[in-house]
Each structure stands twice: as C-alpha cells, then as structure tokens.
Design a protein around this motif. Structure first.
Motif, PDB file in Angstrom:
ATOM      1  N   THR A  79       0.940  -1.189   0.104  1.00  0.00           N
ATOM      2  CA  THR A  79      -0.037   0.000   0.021  1.00  0.00           C
ATOM      3  C   THR A  79       0.876   1.227   0.035  1.00  0.00           C
ATOM      4  OG1 THR A  79      -1.768  -1.296   1.358  1.00  0.00           O
ATOM      5  CG2 THR A  79      -2.093   1.064   1.150  1.00  0.00           C
ATOM      6  N   VAL A  82       2.968   1.773  -3.586  1.00  0.00           N
ATOM      7  CA  VAL A  82       2.266   2.236  -4.639  1.00  0.00           C
ATOM      8  C   VAL A  82       1.319   3.305  -4.234  1.00  0.00           C
ATOM      9  CG1 VAL A  82       0.475   1.642  -6.270  1.00  0.00           C
ATOM     10  CG2 VAL A  82       2.119  -0.119  -5.660  1.00  0.00           C
ATOM     11  N   ALA A  84      -1.699   3.624  -2.550  1.00  0.00           N
ATOM     12  CA  ALA A  84      -2.869   3.390  -2.535  1.00  0.00           C
ATOM     13  C   ALA A  84      -3.760   3.561  -1.367  1.00  0.00           C
ATOM     14  CB  ALA A  84      -3.025   1.726  -2.991  1.00  0.00           C
ATOM     15  N   ASP A 177      -7.392   2.235  -5.693  1.00  0.00           N
ATOM     16  CA  ASP A 177      -7.640   3.554  -5.687  1.00  0.00           C
ATOM     17  C   ASP A 177      -6.292   4.304  -5.107  1.00  0.00           C
ATOM     18  OD1 ASP A 177      -9.904   2.974  -6.471  1.00  0.00           O
ATOM     19  OD2 ASP A 177     -10.972   3.521  -4.606  1.00  0.00           O
ATOM     20  N   LYS A 178      -5.633   4.691  -6.090  1.00  0.00           N
ATOM     21  CA  LYS A 178      -4.296   5.436  -5.525  1.00  0.00           C
ATOM     22  C   LYS A 178      -4.523   6.769  -4.983  1.00  0.00           C
ATOM     23  CE  LYS A 178      -0.587   5.427  -8.154  1.00  0.00           C
ATOM     24  NZ  LYS A 178       0.305   5.647  -9.198  1.00  0.00           N
ATOM     25  N   GLU A 179      -3.865   7.286  -4.072  1.00  0.00           N
ATOM     26  CA  GLU A 179      -4.235   8.494  -3.497  1.00  0.00           C
ATOM     27  C   GLU A 179      -4.171   9.621  -4.244  1.00  0.00           C
ATOM     28  OE1 GLU A 179      -1.259   8.803  -0.392  1.00  0.00           O
ATOM     29  OE2 GLU A 179      -2.041   7.280   0.859  1.00  0.00           O
ATOM     30  N   PHE A 184      -3.706   2.808 -12.077  1.00  0.00           N
ATOM     31  CA  PHE A 184      -2.358   2.165 -11.609  1.00  0.00           C
ATOM     32  C   PHE A 184      -1.704   1.981 -13.047  1.00  0.00           C
ATOM     33  CE2 PHE A 184      -5.065   0.613  -8.390  1.00  0.00           C
ATOM     34  CZ  PHE A 184      -4.217   0.892  -7.297  1.00  0.00           C
ATOM     35  N   ASP A 188       3.857   0.600 -11.382  1.00  0.00           N
ATOM     36  CA  ASP A 188       3.063   0.018 -10.082  1.00  0.00           C
ATOM     37  C   ASP A 188       2.856  -1.336 -10.125  1.00  0.00           C
ATOM     38  OD1 ASP A 188       2.699   2.687  -9.198  1.00  0.00           O
ATOM     39  OD2 ASP A 188       0.776   3.131 -10.423  1.00  0.00           O
TER      40      ASP A 188
END
Length: 465
Positions: A79, A82, A84, A177-179, A184, A188
C-alpha cells in the motif's frame, strides 16, 4: 536526500552539480526541451526512491518469522509503495476459497463481520484462475466485476498480483484507488509484482520456522516426565519454550516418590541452548532420579554424587538446579529439605498470602563445575495448605530488568493467588501470553490442609537452615 531532485539540499555536492548541469542544458536547448528533461529526471528520482523503499520492505520481511505479522507487513508495504488508499491480502485454502483476509486502510475484522471473506469469483476469481497480475482502471465497468457486498468500500481502480509459495498460489495481494486518483501504471504493477515475489520466499521461510519451532517444542515436552500421583500432596508442572527462537532448551522438572516415603522434587537448567542441551538434560534428570532412589538421603548428598558422576564425562557439563525432599511426620506435618546448585531460590507461599524466598546465605555452585566443593542442605517446615514453587530463571528474567525485580514480581503474583487451585495458580504464573526470553519450567507442590484438631507446621514451624 529527498526523492525529488528539486528538493535536494545545497549541501549535497552531487545534487548541486546535477542542478547546475540541467540549468546549462536548459539555456542551450530551449524551454521545451528543458522541461521534458526535468520531467524525466523527476520520474527517475521517484523510481529510485520507490526502489529503495522496496528493498527496505524486502529486508524487513525477511526478518519477520511470525506468519500473521509478516502478512500484515506485506499489505502495508504494498500500500505504501504504490500510494494506494486500500490494500488487502486474501489467503487461499486448498479448495481455492479465501480463508483469511489481512487489510490496510480498512478494518479487517469489521469488513469480515459486515461483508464476510472475499469470494473466489468476479475479478478476484480471474486473478486466482489466471495467476497473472490484474490491472483494472474502472472496476464498475469491467464485465468480470460482480459488484461490492454491503458494507464494503466502493473502489474504482484495482491492481492485484498472486502470491505463490513453491509454485502454489498462497493468496492474492491487491490494492485499490491510488491516493492521487490516477489509474495504476506499468511501474506500479512491476513494483507490486517484485514485492509479491519476495513475499513468497518470506512466507515460506516463516512457515518453515513455525514448523521447526513446533517440532522443537514437541520434542522438548516429550522429554519431560508425566508427574505421578503424590497424594495427599498435590503437584503441578508447566513448561513454556522461549518465545522467539526455535531452540532446544535444557530446562526440566521432576517429582517422584522415594522408597522411604519422602517425595523428591527437582527443577533444573542445563547450560546452553543447542541440539545437545535437551538430551543432556534427560541424562542428568535420569541420573539424579536414580541417585535419589539409591541414597534416600539429604538432597546435598544426592547432588554431590551427581557432581562426581558428571566428572566422568569427557567434556564439561554444567547445570543449575534445586533438589528437595518433602518429608512427612505423622502428627507433626511436612518439612522440605533442599540444596541449591546456583539456581533461582524457591518460593514458599502460605495460605494467608505470605511469601518466603528460600535463599539462605550458604548455597552451592552449579553442578559439573567442581565436585570437591560441599553441597549445603537447608530445611524449613511447610505450613498446612502452603505451596512450594520451584522454577527456572526464564520465569523471572526479562531484557533490561534486574532479576531480583522479576523475583519480587513473581512473589507478588503468587501471593495474590495463594488459595487458588494449584492448576489455576500455575496457569497464571506461566502463560503463552507472556514473552519469554528463555525456556521456563515451573513445579508447584501444595501441602494438604490441616487435619481437624491437628497441630502442624502452620503453628509450629519456622524457616531454618
């Protein structure tokens, strides 16, 4: 150094040189070329920073031998790497269904209570069947999607990779869901795949470690005796291995009825923690029992004979122990006679919660060191309904703590449980919830309550030596 080349500190000579070179290139190549080069360097620096974090995560995983903690570490690392919002690791059973779920960004227990474990169909089923990385930019629009169960966070993007151990899919690591809200990317996926590959090795190592630890503990326990019925005395024993290392220890206990009617008890600890310690412990225990049967004399005499027997070994053999005879005189009560060979002192717990540390000034050195030195004996009356506790140093030793403080803590715990059933007392004094730096052996002997109208050591006996 920051991952962003434009945040490098001026003190960094190399960074300054790179920045100066880029400025010069910009002047020569024009604004457009300079911005493109700047973006490339920014991506390179960001990639190097992520690679460093990946290597740090792999090193940390390789040091974690608790499987559950390792799985949580894998999810957290993925997490973070990446960036996320959500991460999860679903563990698969032999039938291909999920058997456990470890999460980041969402409470796993609440999620399992509201939504249950993931199902091996839909997008996750595709990941299980294909055994290849899965990347989805719009979960809701994907034809394989079956939606989210009630209580599950709604997620838009997905990146998943299988975790394999020895060619078998152990589980799936997936992020959502990437921040920054972007889908992605290839890098990643490559990063998470690399993490999953290293994680498979770490999981296998942790499983091997736990099997080794279980086998070691089982071997050790099988070498310890089954305690006989010594009524009217009650006797209980416990053994707990060291919390961290799967090592064979030399801690032991024993209790037996002697031909003259006395009860012989001993708790000891062979020096060392290796493959030789446990078999040597068994030899010393058997020798001591045989000598106690043969001599039926004071414990000091029995241990002195053990010292001389150990001197016949080709290599030095050292052990600490407390050996004791519990004797009963009709109409009088019980007395314990003991000798201490460099071991933690026993505790005598009376029914009113008083605790005496049986530590006379004169005591012996460990056995196997110098058989010429004398073995002093000591004796004390055992009050009715009192409890004698013998134990190894692992019960009172803690890193960074004085052993006397550990002894005081043990005495306080025992005093509060003075009248508890003997099995409950032992369970409270040595539990799997505690972390032990060393093996622990505990032997507890309880004297019966006073007979009606009888006088005994509860009224008459005083500690002595």
């Amino acid at each position: 150094m920051s991952d962003d080349p434009w945040l490098w500190e001026p003190a960094d000579e190399t960074a300054g040189q790179v920045a100066a070179a880029l400025e010069e290139i910009g002047r020569r190549a024009g604004p457009g070329s300079f911005e493109e080069l700047r973006a490339q360097v920014r991506r390179l620096a960001r990639g190097q920073g992520r690679l460093r974090r990946l290597l740090d995560a792999v090193v940390a995983m390789s040091a974690d031998m608790d499987t559950r903690a390792l799985l949580q570490h894998i999810v957290d690392a993925g997490t973070d790497l990446v960036a996320a919002r959500y991460g999860a690791l679903g563990v698969l059973g032999e039938d291909g269904d999920f058997t456990d779920l470890i999460t980041a960004g969402v409470d796993a227990e609440q999620l399992k209570a509201e939504s249950g474990l993931p199902q091996s169909h839909g997008l996750l089923g595709s990941l299980i069947a294909d055994r290849r990385p899965l990347r989805v930019d719009d979960v809701a629009a994907d034809p394989r999607s079956v939606g989210f169960p009630e209580g599950h966070p709604v997620m838009r993007t997905l990146l998943g990779v299988p975790l394999t151990v020895r060619g078998t899919v152990y589980g799936n690591l997936y992020l959502a869901d990437k921040e920054d809200g972007t889908p992605f990317r290839d890098d990643d996926e490559a990063l998470l795949t690399a993490l999953a590959s290293a994680a498979g090795v770490s999981i296998e190592n942790a499983r091997l470690y736990e099997r080794l630890k279980g086998a070691t503990e089982q071997f050790q326990r099988r070498m310890l005796p089954v305690l006989p019925d010594l009524a009217p005395l009650r006797v209980e024993a416990r053994y707990e291995p060291a919390s961290e290392l799967p090592r064979l220890g030399g801690d032991w206990y024993d209790a037996t009825l002697l031909p003259d009617g006395a009860v012989f008890v001993v708790v000891g600890d062979v020096t060392g923690h290796d493959v030789e310690a446990a078999p040597l412990m068994g030899q010393i225990r058997n020798m001591l029992r045989a000598l106690a049967f043969d001599r039926c004399g004071p414990p000091g005499l029995v241990v002195d004979r053990l010292d001389r027997a150990l001197a016949m070994y080709g290599e030095p053999t050292a052990a600490t122990l407390v050996a004791a005879r519990i004797e009963h005189e009709p109409g009088t009560g019980y007395t314990v006679r003991w000798t201490n060979a460099g071991h933690p002192p026993p505790l005598l717990v009376t029914a009113d919660g008083t605790v005496d540390v049986l530590a006379p000034e004169q005591h012996g050195i460990p056995v196997g060191v110098d058989p010429a030195l004398p073995r002093p004996d000591h004796s004390v009356a055992l009050p009715w309904a009192s409890t004698l506790l013998l134990f190894t140093d692992g019960l009172i030793e803690r890193r960074g703590q004085d052993i006397d403080a550990g002894l005081r803590q043990l005495a306080a715990r025992a005093a509060a449980l003075a009248t508890a059933p003997l099995h409950a007392l032992c369970d409270a004094l040595i539990t799997r919830q505690d972390a032990y730096d060393d093996d622990v052996a505990l032997l507890a002997v309880r004297v019966p309550a006073a007979p009606e109208g009888g006088r005994g050591p509860a009224q008459e006996g005083q500690p002595g030596s």
